[in-house]
Motif scaffolding. Structure first.
Motif, PDB file in Angstrom:
ATOM      1  N   LEU A 159       0.792  -0.788   0.007  1.00 43.48           N
ATOM      2  CA  LEU A 159      -0.068   0.132   0.581  1.00 43.48           C
ATOM      3  C   LEU A 159       0.906   1.412  -0.146  1.00 43.48           C
ATOM      4  O   LEU A 159       0.572   2.559  -0.617  1.00 43.48           O
ATOM      5  N   LEU A 160       2.080   0.888   0.124  1.00 43.70           N
ATOM      6  CA  LEU A 160       3.128   2.284   0.886  1.00 43.70           C
ATOM      7  C   LEU A 160       3.746   2.227  -0.248  1.00 43.70           C
ATOM      8  O   LEU A 160       3.532   3.689  -0.703  1.00 43.70           O
ATOM      9  N   ASP A 161       3.334   1.840  -1.541  1.00 46.41           N
ATOM     10  CA  ASP A 161       3.761   1.680  -3.017  1.00 46.41           C
ATOM     11  C   ASP A 161       2.783   2.673  -3.662  1.00 46.41           C
ATOM     12  O   ASP A 161       3.041   4.117  -4.288  1.00 46.41           O
ATOM     13  N   ARG A 162       1.779   2.505  -3.415  1.00 45.99           N
ATOM     14  CA  ARG A 162       0.125   3.179  -3.506  1.00 45.99           C
ATOM     15  C   ARG A 162       0.591   4.212  -3.628  1.00 45.99           C
ATOM     16  O   ARG A 162       0.266   5.506  -4.942  1.00 45.99           O
ATOM     17  N   LYS A 163       0.992   5.053  -2.145  1.00 40.03           N
ATOM     18  CA  LYS A 163       0.891   6.073  -1.780  1.00 40.03           C
ATOM     19  C   LYS A 163       2.013   6.865  -2.425  1.00 40.03           C
ATOM     20  O   LYS A 163       2.018   7.992  -2.765  1.00 40.03           O
TER      21      LYS A 163
ATOM     22  N   ALA B 238      -1.871   8.573   4.981  1.00 38.07           N
ATOM     23  CA  ALA B 238      -1.367   8.001   6.116  1.00 38.07           C
ATOM     24  C   ALA B 238      -2.106   6.581   6.443  1.00 38.07           C
ATOM     25  O   ALA B 238      -2.018   5.328   6.688  1.00 38.07           O
ATOM     26  N   GLY B 239      -2.988   6.693   6.153  1.00 40.21           N
ATOM     27  CA  GLY B 239      -4.764   5.433   6.308  1.00 40.21           C
ATOM     28  C   GLY B 239      -4.586   4.203   5.867  1.00 40.21           C
ATOM     29  O   GLY B 239      -3.842   4.116   4.684  1.00 40.21           O
ATOM     30  N   GLY B 240      -4.542   3.000   6.830  1.00 43.83           N
ATOM     31  CA  GLY B 240      -3.805   2.503   6.145  1.00 43.83           C
ATOM     32  C   GLY B 240      -2.518   1.514   6.526  1.00 43.83           C
ATOM     33  O   GLY B 240      -2.588   0.270   6.422  1.00 43.83           O
ATOM     34  N   LEU B 241      -1.943   2.365   6.574  1.00 43.10           N
ATOM     35  CA  LEU B 241      -0.528   2.089   6.506  1.00 43.10           C
ATOM     36  C   LEU B 241       0.105   1.413   7.748  1.00 43.10           C
ATOM     37  O   LEU B 241      -1.110   1.818   9.274  1.00 43.10           O
ATOM     38  N   THR B 242       1.322   0.286   8.409  1.00 38.78           N
ATOM     39  CA  THR B 242       1.193   0.171   9.492  1.00 38.78           C
ATOM     40  C   THR B 242       1.942   0.932   9.655  1.00 38.78           C
ATOM     41  O   THR B 242       2.392   2.232   9.141  1.00 38.78           O
ATOM     42  N   ASP B 243       2.677   1.111  11.636  1.00 35.45           N
ATOM     43  CA  ASP B 243       3.511   2.077  11.707  1.00 35.45           C
ATOM     44  C   ASP B 243       4.957   2.550  11.100  1.00 35.45           C
ATOM     45  O   ASP B 243       5.195   3.333  10.654  1.00 35.45           O
ATOM     46  N   GLY B 244       5.722   1.158  10.087  1.00 41.28           N
ATOM     47  CA  GLY B 244       6.876   1.256  10.206  1.00 41.28           C
ATOM     48  C   GLY B 244       6.481   2.524   8.466  1.00 41.28           C
ATOM     49  O   GLY B 244       7.246   2.762   8.098  1.00 41.28           O
ATOM     50  N   GLU B 245       5.571   1.889   7.975  1.00 42.25           N
ATOM     51  CA  GLU B 245       5.288   2.741   6.368  1.00 42.25           C
ATOM     52  C   GLU B 245       4.756   3.568   6.864  1.00 42.25           C
ATOM     53  O   GLU B 245       5.351   4.561   5.621  1.00 42.25           O
ATOM     54  N   ALA B 246       4.226   4.146   7.593  1.00 40.37           N
ATOM     55  CA  ALA B 246       3.738   5.545   7.944  1.00 40.37           C
ATOM     56  C   ALA B 246       5.094   6.641   8.288  1.00 40.37           C
ATOM     57  O   ALA B 246       4.823   7.155   7.801  1.00 40.37           O
ATOM     58  N   LYS B 247       6.029   5.302   9.276  1.00 34.54           N
ATOM     59  CA  LYS B 247       7.270   7.117   9.191  1.00 34.54           C
ATOM     60  C   LYS B 247       8.077   7.029   7.494  1.00 34.54           C
ATOM     61  O   LYS B 247       8.547   7.966   7.795  1.00 34.54           O
TER      62      LYS B 247
ATOM     63  N   LEU C 168       6.514   6.561   4.685  1.00 35.53           N
ATOM     64  CA  LEU C 168       5.837   8.456   4.629  1.00 35.53           C
ATOM     65  C   LEU C 168       6.029   9.562   5.125  1.00 35.53           C
ATOM     66  O   LEU C 168       6.156  10.337   4.296  1.00 35.53           O
ATOM     67  N   VAL C 169       5.779   9.694   6.702  1.00 37.72           N
ATOM     68  CA  VAL C 169       6.422  10.691   6.359  1.00 37.72           C
ATOM     69  C   VAL C 169       8.056  11.072   6.444  1.00 37.72           C
ATOM     70  O   VAL C 169       8.402  12.786   6.285  1.00 37.72           O
ATOM     71  N   THR C 170       8.961  10.647   6.033  1.00 35.98           N
ATOM     72  CA  THR C 170      10.229  10.901   6.222  1.00 35.98           C
ATOM     73  C   THR C 170      10.021  11.254   4.463  1.00 35.98           C
ATOM     74  O   THR C 170      10.874  12.526   4.341  1.00 35.98           O
ATOM     75  N   LEU C 171       9.194  10.726   3.417  1.00 34.60           N
ATOM     76  CA  LEU C 171       9.250  11.496   2.137  1.00 34.60           C
ATOM     77  C   LEU C 171       8.453  13.237   1.963  1.00 34.60           C
ATOM     78  O   LEU C 171       9.349  13.648   1.295  1.00 34.60           O
ATOM     79  N   ILE C 172       7.284  13.589   3.248  1.00 36.88           N
ATOM     80  CA  ILE C 172       6.365  13.710   2.771  1.00 36.88           C
ATOM     81  C   ILE C 172       7.571  15.697   3.611  1.00 36.88           C
ATOM     82  O   ILE C 172       7.626  16.290   3.047  1.00 36.88           O
ATOM     83  N   ALA C 173       8.526  15.144   4.730  1.00 40.07           N
ATOM     84  CA  ALA C 173       8.711  15.766   5.403  1.00 40.07           C
ATOM     85  C   ALA C 173       9.934  16.537   3.998  1.00 40.07           C
ATOM     86  O   ALA C 173      10.534  17.021   4.353  1.00 40.07           O
TER      87      ALA C 173
END
Length: 342
Positions: free
Chosen positions: A243-247, A268-277, A279-284
């Motif tokens: 799902l992170l790939d799709r995001k 960030a909906g539907g992501l695991t904690d690790g995936e959300a982390k 994603l946050v790195t990318l958004i930052a």
């Protein structure tokens, strides 16, 4: 009854903090510290104040260990509620222990089919599972792959565990939905998690000439599979494995026009904690490049990690605005979103 007769509400928390799935539990310490900090004064329930204690255990990325520590939390620590986090390898064994001992289990870490179907579709008595349906994410994959210019051949890389069996189900998983959309499905044997050899699967994909590679792969296995695909000359036009790939793809599309302002809605909906982390790195990074970001989100630890300013709405009305830490200390925010009275 346990909680009603006990002045302390004891909550058990089980997650994979070490082992192959340890990346899923990387942010647990932050989340638990946040919870403990904001409910330290206790919870007022119908005029009675209850202290709250959260007791955590590491499943060590092992389903048997998850069942063991869940039983320990219920029988020895006498928790009144138990929360399994991150993947069905934790959710299922913990939920079974909750059913066996009559303790509520509250979870939200996998499509409901991955929790219900392995039990033969039988209903739980003590398990409360809140998550999207498998059909929701399948529809996203089908729409994305159908719209791409490929030969419409999809190779599925799936693990030999509950998740792989559910996602690869010929009854309600990816294969029937893909075929119904006119896509050809290549589904070789399931791989053993943490394997160091994907040769059989890659050979099947190459033989069929798959332009699309999809599936469900944990980070460590994904790294191994990607390296071996390159070594064995398998280069699909599209690879969508999480799902992170799709995001990430959605973000790439949004950034293609080089916008100055980016609007994000529950990304960030539907992501695991690790995936959300991740994603946050990318958004930052996008923020640090000078892109202004307006982000609507309910995954609190994700937005707290990157936001410079935060605004909280309740039923369309603004109740707080300012620096994230200050907003989270706001009495009205604590009351509305966490049920904590001042």
């Amino acid at each position: 009854m346990r909680a009603a007769s006990n002045p302390t509400i004891r909550i058990g928390f089980v997650s994979p903090q070490t082992g192959a799935m340890g990346s899923f539990g990387e942010t647990d310490a932050y989340a638990l510290d946040f919870v403990r900090k904001h409910i330290g004064a206790g919870l007022d329930i119908r005029g009675t104040t209850y202290a709250v204690e959260v007791i955590e255990r590491d499943s060590q990325s092992n389903a048997n260990r998850a069942a063991e520590v869940a039983g320990e939390l219920i029988l020895n620590e006498e928790v009144q509620i138990i929360i399994p986090a991150s993947t069905t390898d934790v959710t299922l064994p913990v939920s079974e222990q909750a059913e066996l001992n009559g303790v509520p289990s509250v979870s939200s870490t996998a499509p409901w089919q991955a929790v219900i179907m392995p039990r033969g579709g039988e209903a739980f008595e003590w398990t409360y599972h809140f998550f999207w349906s498998l059909e929701d994410i399948i529809a996203s994959f089908v729409n994305m792959w159908s719209s791409a210019e490929t030969n419409k051949k999809v190779g599925l890389l799936l693990p030999r565990n509950t998740d792989g069996e559910v996602w690869g189900s010929e009854e309600f998983g990816l294969p029937p939905a893909l075929r119904a959309a006119g896509l050809e499905v290549v589904k070789p044997s399931l791989f053993e998690p943490r394997t160091n050899d994907f040769s059989a699967q890659i050979a099947a994909f190459k033989s069929a000439g798959c332009d699309i590679l999809g599936g469900l792969v944990f980070p460590g296995d994904l790294r191994t599979a990607a390296i071996q695909c390159a070594q064995q000359g398998f280069k699909p036009k599209i690879a969508t494995l999480t799902l992170l790939d799709r995001k990430r793809l959605e973000l790439a599309r949004a950034m293609a026009g080089k916008p100055k302002l980016l609007l994000l809605d529950e990304i960030a909906g539907g992501l695991t904690d690790g995936e959300a982390k991740d994603l946050v790195t990318l958004i930052a990074r996008l923020r640090d490049r000078g892109v202004t970001i307006i982000w609507i989100e309910h995954v609190l630890h994700a937005i707290m990690a990157v936001a410079d300013r935060m605004m909280v709405l309740s039923f369309g009305e603004k109740i707080a605005e300012g620096k994230p830490d200050a907003v989270m200390r706001d009495a009205e925010v604590r009351r509305v979103y966490m049920g904590i009275e001042a």
